[in-house]
Design a protein around this motif. Structure first.
Motif, PDB file in Angstrom:
ATOM      1  N   ARG A   1       0.829  -1.202   0.000  1.00 11.60           N
ATOM      2  CA  ARG A   1       0.000   0.000   0.000  1.00 11.60           C
ATOM      3  C   ARG A   1       0.866   1.256   0.000  1.00 11.60           C
ATOM      4  N   LEU A   2       1.891   1.262   0.837  1.00 10.64           N
ATOM      5  CA  LEU A   2       2.790   2.408   0.885  1.00 10.64           C
ATOM      6  C   LEU A   2       3.568   2.550  -0.415  1.00 10.64           C
ATOM      7  N   LYS A   3       3.922   1.426  -1.021  1.00  9.97           N
ATOM      8  CA  LYS A   3       4.641   1.449  -2.293  1.00  9.97           C
ATOM      9  C   LYS A   3       3.798   2.134  -3.356  1.00  9.97           C
ATOM     10  N   PHE A   4       2.499   1.860  -3.344  1.00 17.47           N
ATOM     11  CA  PHE A   4       1.587   2.494  -4.296  1.00 17.47           C
ATOM     12  C   PHE A   4       1.537   4.002  -4.056  1.00 17.47           C
ATOM     13  N   HIS A   5       1.416   4.389  -2.792  1.00 18.01           N
ATOM     14  CA  HIS A   5       1.316   5.815  -2.458  1.00 18.01           C
ATOM     15  C   HIS A   5       2.588   6.579  -2.811  1.00 18.01           C
ATOM     16  N   VAL A   6       3.735   5.951  -2.590  1.00 14.80           N
ATOM     17  CA  VAL A   6       4.995   6.669  -2.764  1.00 14.80           C
ATOM     18  C   VAL A   6       5.432   6.696  -4.229  1.00 14.80           C
ATOM     19  N   SER A   7       4.838   5.858  -5.059  1.00 15.07           N
ATOM     20  CA  SER A   7       5.259   5.792  -6.463  1.00 15.07           C
ATOM     21  C   SER A   7       4.998   7.102  -7.207  1.00 15.07           C
ATOM     22  N   PHE A   8       3.903   7.797  -6.853  1.00 15.28           N
ATOM     23  CA  PHE A   8       3.564   9.034  -7.565  1.00 15.28           C
ATOM     24  C   PHE A   8       4.609  10.126  -7.373  1.00 15.28           C
ATOM     25  N   PRO A   9       4.936  10.510  -6.125  1.00 13.45           N
ATOM     26  CA  PRO A   9       5.979  11.547  -5.974  1.00 13.45           C
ATOM     27  C   PRO A   9       7.345  11.102  -6.485  1.00 13.45           C
ATOM     28  N   LEU A  10       7.649   9.816  -6.394  1.00 15.56           N
ATOM     29  CA  LEU A  10       8.932   9.351  -6.916  1.00 15.56           C
ATOM     30  C   LEU A  10       8.985   9.450  -8.435  1.00 15.56           C
ATOM     31  N   MET A  11       7.855   9.170  -9.074  1.00 21.26           N
ATOM     32  CA  MET A  11       7.805   9.211 -10.530  1.00 21.26           C
ATOM     33  C   MET A  11       7.893  10.639 -11.046  1.00 21.26           C
ATOM     34  N   TYR A  12       7.069  11.515 -10.507  1.00 25.04           N
ATOM     35  CA  TYR A  12       6.975  12.869 -11.050  1.00 25.04           C
ATOM     36  C   TYR A  12       7.894  13.881 -10.369  1.00 25.04           C
ATOM     37  N   GLY A  13       8.201  13.647  -9.106  1.00 22.84           N
ATOM     38  CA  GLY A  13       9.050  14.599  -8.404  1.00 22.84           C
ATOM     39  C   GLY A  13      10.526  14.308  -8.517  1.00 22.84           C
TER      40      GLY A  13
ATOM     41  N   GLY B   1      11.764  11.553 -10.864  1.00 20.29           N
ATOM     42  CA  GLY B   1      12.102  10.810 -12.071  1.00 20.29           C
ATOM     43  C   GLY B   1      12.686   9.444 -11.776  1.00 20.29           C
ATOM     44  N   TYR B   2      12.064   8.723 -10.855  1.00 22.96           N
ATOM     45  CA  TYR B   2      12.571   7.429 -10.401  1.00 22.96           C
ATOM     46  C   TYR B   2      11.963   6.319 -11.266  1.00 22.96           C
ATOM     47  N   PRO B   3      12.720   5.743 -12.216  1.00 27.20           N
ATOM     48  CA  PRO B   3      12.166   4.773 -13.177  1.00 27.20           C
ATOM     49  C   PRO B   3      11.451   3.571 -12.562  1.00 27.20           C
ATOM     50  N   PRO B   4      11.960   2.974 -11.461  1.00 25.56           N
ATOM     51  CA  PRO B   4      11.242   1.821 -10.898  1.00 25.56           C
ATOM     52  C   PRO B   4       9.803   2.132 -10.490  1.00 25.56           C
ATOM     53  N   ALA B   5       9.525   3.404 -10.152  1.00 25.48           N
ATOM     54  CA  ALA B   5       8.161   3.775  -9.787  1.00 25.48           C
ATOM     55  C   ALA B   5       7.236   3.707 -11.002  1.00 25.48           C
TER      56      ALA B   5
END
Length: 220
Positions: free
Chosen positions: A73-85, A87-91
């Motif tokens: 659940r936390l992985k899902f929540h944290v993927s958005f800021p990691l992706m857009y804020g 640029g973290y490819p694994p997200a």
């Protein structure tokens, strides 16, 4: 605090100050380390407001630590800021995988995050095309619509080719708009003209022909 709701309210209040935290309070970083899931979820949402500041490397480190943890659940929540804020490819890979989920809520939530406007104008790579293309043919209309919206933020001939057949959808406004927003109008006209002539669907042929007429007559 013994009542987790109080802690969540504090983090929400601190995180919403000004809507743009140039100086991310250390309290938000402490919250990201909490063993209370509700507090971490709220802290993730709050640090999304933090822009460039001296604590950004530490924020990224903590978010990646959460992402690499065992809580889905936390992985899902944290993927958005990691992706857009950050640029973290694994997200991105994670959300593309979640978009394939058999659970409709998970699938729609992942597609909604991938459809964020911050992807607008980016070329679609093979990974994105491979993940989203099958969803355009889903039996579920909502999945098709969300997948088209996510893919339509990207640019390129392969994106246009995949979106044109969806003009036959009853509610095709998103597809129509995403196609008309494509920056390469010469390429867009060429593919629409081909669809207006050769598409097996009469509705697609008519709409494609109408769209060709609306495009600029000359392209630079």
């Amino acid at each position: 605090h013994n009542d987790v709701r109080v802690a969540v309210l504090v983090i929400r209040s601190v995180g919403s100050v000004g809507g743009n935290l140039m100086n991310c309070p250390a309290l938000l970083l402490d919250a990201l380390k909490s063993d209370q899931q509700q507090i971490v979820v709220q802290a993730i949402s709050s640090v999304t407001n933090c822009r460039e500041n001296s604590r950004k490397p530490e924020i990224k480190r903590l978010l990646i630590s959460i992402f690499q943890g065992g809580n889905e659940r936390l992985k899902f929540h944290v993927s958005f800021p990691l992706m857009y804020g950050f640029g973290y490819p694994p997200a991105v890979d994670f959300l593309l995988k979640q978009a394939q989920s058999e659970d409709p809520n998970t699938r729609i939530q992942a597609l909604s995050l991938l459809a964020d406007s911050r992807n607008r104008g980016k070329p679609a790579d093979e990974k994105v095309l491979k993940a989203l293309t099958p969803l355009l043919k889903s039996e579920d209309h909502n999945t098709r619509r969300r997948a088209a919206r996510a893919l339509g933020n990207y640019t390129g001939e392969e994106v246009v080719k995949r979106l044109i057949p969806l003009l036959c959808e009853k509610n095709n406004r998103d597809v129509y708009r995403k196609l008309m927003e494509q920056p390469d109008k010469k390429m867009l006209r060429r593919l629409l003209a081909a669809a207006a002539k050769d598409s097996p669907d009469e509705k697609v042929r008519k709409i494609a022909a109408s769209m060709v007429e609306q495009l600029p007559k000359e392209d630079k």
